[in-house]
Design an enzyme around this catalytic site. Structure first.
Site, short mmCIF file in Angstrom:
data_model
loop_
_atom_site.label_atom_id
_atom_site.label_comp_id
_atom_site.label_asym_id
_atom_site.label_seq_id
_atom_site.Cartn_x
_atom_site.Cartn_y
_atom_site.Cartn_z
CG ASP A 109 49.89 94.94 84.48
OD1 ASP A 109 49.19 94.54 83.52
OD2 ASP A 109 49.88 94.39 85.58
CG HIS A 110 50.00 93.28 78.41
ND1 HIS A 110 50.59 92.31 79.18
CD2 HIS A 110 48.99 92.66 77.76
CE1 HIS A 110 49.95 91.17 79.00
NE2 HIS A 110 48.98 91.34 78.13
CG HIS A 169 48.59 90.73 83.83
ND1 HIS A 169 49.34 91.84 83.55
CD2 HIS A 169 49.17 89.72 83.13
CE1 HIS A 169 50.32 91.52 82.71
NE2 HIS A 169 50.24 90.23 82.46
#
Ligand code: NDP
Ligand code: BG6
Length: 514
Positions: free
Chosen positions: A200-201, A263
């Site tokens: 999950d950047h 996110h």
């Protein structure tokens, strides 16, 4: 054991600098993410001398691409998208060890050919390499890739040693609870959990990592971080851009699956979780799971806790832009939401009764991701209840991007003889304090994958806990089709229903900057 071994979050560069000789294989290497993020991230790691001294890169995809063409395209992408200037001498060192393997993602022969390429890289290196597989394809082929890595023996290489293979899996991890459970089972059939890195950047963003420091290294906040003092919390992840060229993917996903399930839920978990026992990956992830599991199911139907909408034609950056239904690759009767706002309740002793609002959407007024902790309005005290004093509730705003920083809103006396107060901001900005050229999320995350630090990646039970909250909502929207879908003008802050979701509780979105 040193402190840094016990706490990978703190281990920083000392750990990264000693990384194993490694071969990174990118599946979907000709794609958008590889071009814009992954290749530039690898280049920037090379600039910082953070790649292992023996580093090899293999691109993999269906399209036959000669090695030389892949290298040239990679250099072009890096020049275009890297945060730092292109230095041919540095790229040359990576490029010399870069090649491409074409083949079907479900074709065992392609994996046999990949093994040969890896063997050739190891021959050049003169030693065995750790294999890090980065799955950057559309999710429809995650499963065959994981199965073929298992069946070809590539997944099992070096098990239990420093050279254990690893797999980084892009999002979305499933499209509902059942598919996430299934994908976890496929991953577990072929890899041990210690080898699996669900990305999950947002967790790689500096400001998101700083949340742990803000909360747990500044003890002034802990006594206030609860239902006695916090009125509500707002999380906004707003984008100015529309779906662009990603309509094919996006229409099957929508804002809720694309942004909120992953996110914004990660942001919520980090803001609301209890203090972990240590900074180890497992302790942090344990706390996030506990928090996700104490969130109440969303109410559907009357007084629903959720609002969805699609953007209509409007203005973005002063230019006229089309509505979602006329974007490329979007069916004219699409029931996919480009905006979603939710109200969550957390049933634990810290947060019971405190609404957590979150929203995300495309084509909103401006790009901003922030978390606003709104404290309670002072009801008593020297100044409260006196009309001459305009007391605002204290607010802590953590701006994830852009203009990264933290702001505390306080009340201050306006200079002069009149007894007047006014809210003022104590503000810390990253760019002013630290300079603006900080590492991109993917740099940190790829490096953590290489050294095997899973702190900033999602655990299997974590993704399932989040899907458990979202699946009933998504199912109900699917059954409703377009019924109840609101619209909002591109360039606005979203639909009326998004405002009403807060308005019903006497709250209002901050609409950042206002
Ligand atoms: P792309 O659509 O660009 O696809 C990547 C590569 O996968 C393509 O170059 C193509 O390579 C192959 N591919 C494309 N479609 C298919 C298909 N239907 N079946 C099999 N292979 C296909 O994806 P992105 O690079 O945009 O995204 C990759 C992953 O990263 C996705 O999981 C996405 O959700 C995730 N992601 C992407 C972001 C972005 O900004 N792009 C942001 C965050 C996550 P070839 O034809 O050579 O096989
Ligand atoms: C991705 C989504 O995960 O995040 C995209 O798939 C979105 O739709 C992107 O644009 C936003 O990331 P960032 O880092 O630009 O906020």
């Amino acid at each position: 054991m040193s402190d840094t071994d016990r706490h990978p979050f703190l281990s920083g560069l000392s750990k990264h600098r000693g990384a194993q000789p490694t071969c990174v294989v990118i599946f979907g290497a000709s794609g958008d993410l590889a071009a814009r993020k992954l290749l530039p991230a690898l280049y920037n790691l090379a600039v910082d001398s953070l790649l292992p001294s023996d580093f090899h890169l293999i691109g993999f995809g269906r399209k036959p691409i000669p090695d030389a063409e892949f290298r040239t395209q990679a250099a072009t992408d890096i020049k275009k998208f890297s945060r730092r200037e292109f230095r041919p001498d540095i790229w040359q060192r990576v490029e010399d060890n870069t090649s491409y393997q074409s083949g079907g993602y479900d074709d065992p022969k392609a994996y046999a050919a990949l093994k040969e390429q890896i063997a050739a890289a190891e021959k050049r290196a003169g030693r065995p390499l750790q294999l890090v597989f980065y799955v950057s394809t559309p999710p429809s082929v995650f499963e065959p890739i994981l199965e073929n890595l298992g069946q070809s023996g590539l997944a099992g290489r070096g098990l239990g040693t420093e050279l254990e293979s690893k797999v980084i899996i892009e999002k979305p991890f499933g499209k509902d609870l059942d598919s996430a459970v299934h994908l976890n089972a496929v991953a577990a059939r072929n890899f041990r959990e210690s080898q699996i890195f669900r990305i999950d950047h947002y967790l790689g963003k500096e400001t998101v990592q700083d949340l742990l420091v803000l909360r747990f290294a500044n003890p002034i906040f802990e006594p206030l971080w609860n239902r006695r003092h916090v009125d509500h919390v707002q999380i906004t992840v707003a984008e100015e851009l529309g779906v662009g060229t990603r309509g094919g993917y996006y229409d099957g996903s929508g804002a809720t699956r694309d942004m909120l399930q992953n996110h914004t839920m990660q942001l919520l978990a980090l803001v609301a979780m209890e203090q972990p026992r240590s900074l180890s990956a497992e302790h942090i992830r344990d706390e996030k799971v506990k928090l996700l599991e104490s969130i109440q199911p969303l109410r559907l139907g009357v007084n629903a806790d959720a609002v969805r909408a699609q953007y209509a034609e409007g203005l973005s950056g002063g230019d006229k832009v089309p509505g979602y239904l006329t974007e490329k690759d979007i069916p004219q009767d699409s029931a996919t939401e480009t905006f979603c706002a939710l109200r969550f309740s957390i049933e634990n002793s810290r947060w019971s009764g405190v609404p957590f609002y979150m929203r995300s959407g495309k084509r909103l007024a401006r790009r901003v991701s922030e978390i606003a902790i709104q404290f309670k309005q002072p009801e008593s005290g020297l100044f409260a209840g006196d009309a001459r004093y305009d007391l605002a509730p204290n607010r802590l705003v953590i701006q994830i991007q852009p203009d990264e920083g933290t702001t505390l809103v306080l009340n201050s006396k306006v200079p002069g003889l009149e007894p007047r107060t006014q809210p003022v901001r104590l503000s810390f900005r990253y760019a002013t304090t630290y300079g603006s050229n900080t590492p991109e999320a993917y740099e940190r995350l790829i490096l953590d994958g290489i050294v095997g630090d899973r702190t900033l990646f999602i655990r299997g039970d974590e993704t399932e806990a989040s899907w458990r909250l979202f699946t009933p909502l998504l199912q109900s929207w699917q059954e409703q089709g377009r019924a109840g879908m609101e619209t909002y003008a591109a360039g606005s802050w979203g639909p009326a229903g998004g405002d009403a979701l807060l308005g019903a509780h006497g709250h209002a979105w901050r609409n950042a900057g206002r």
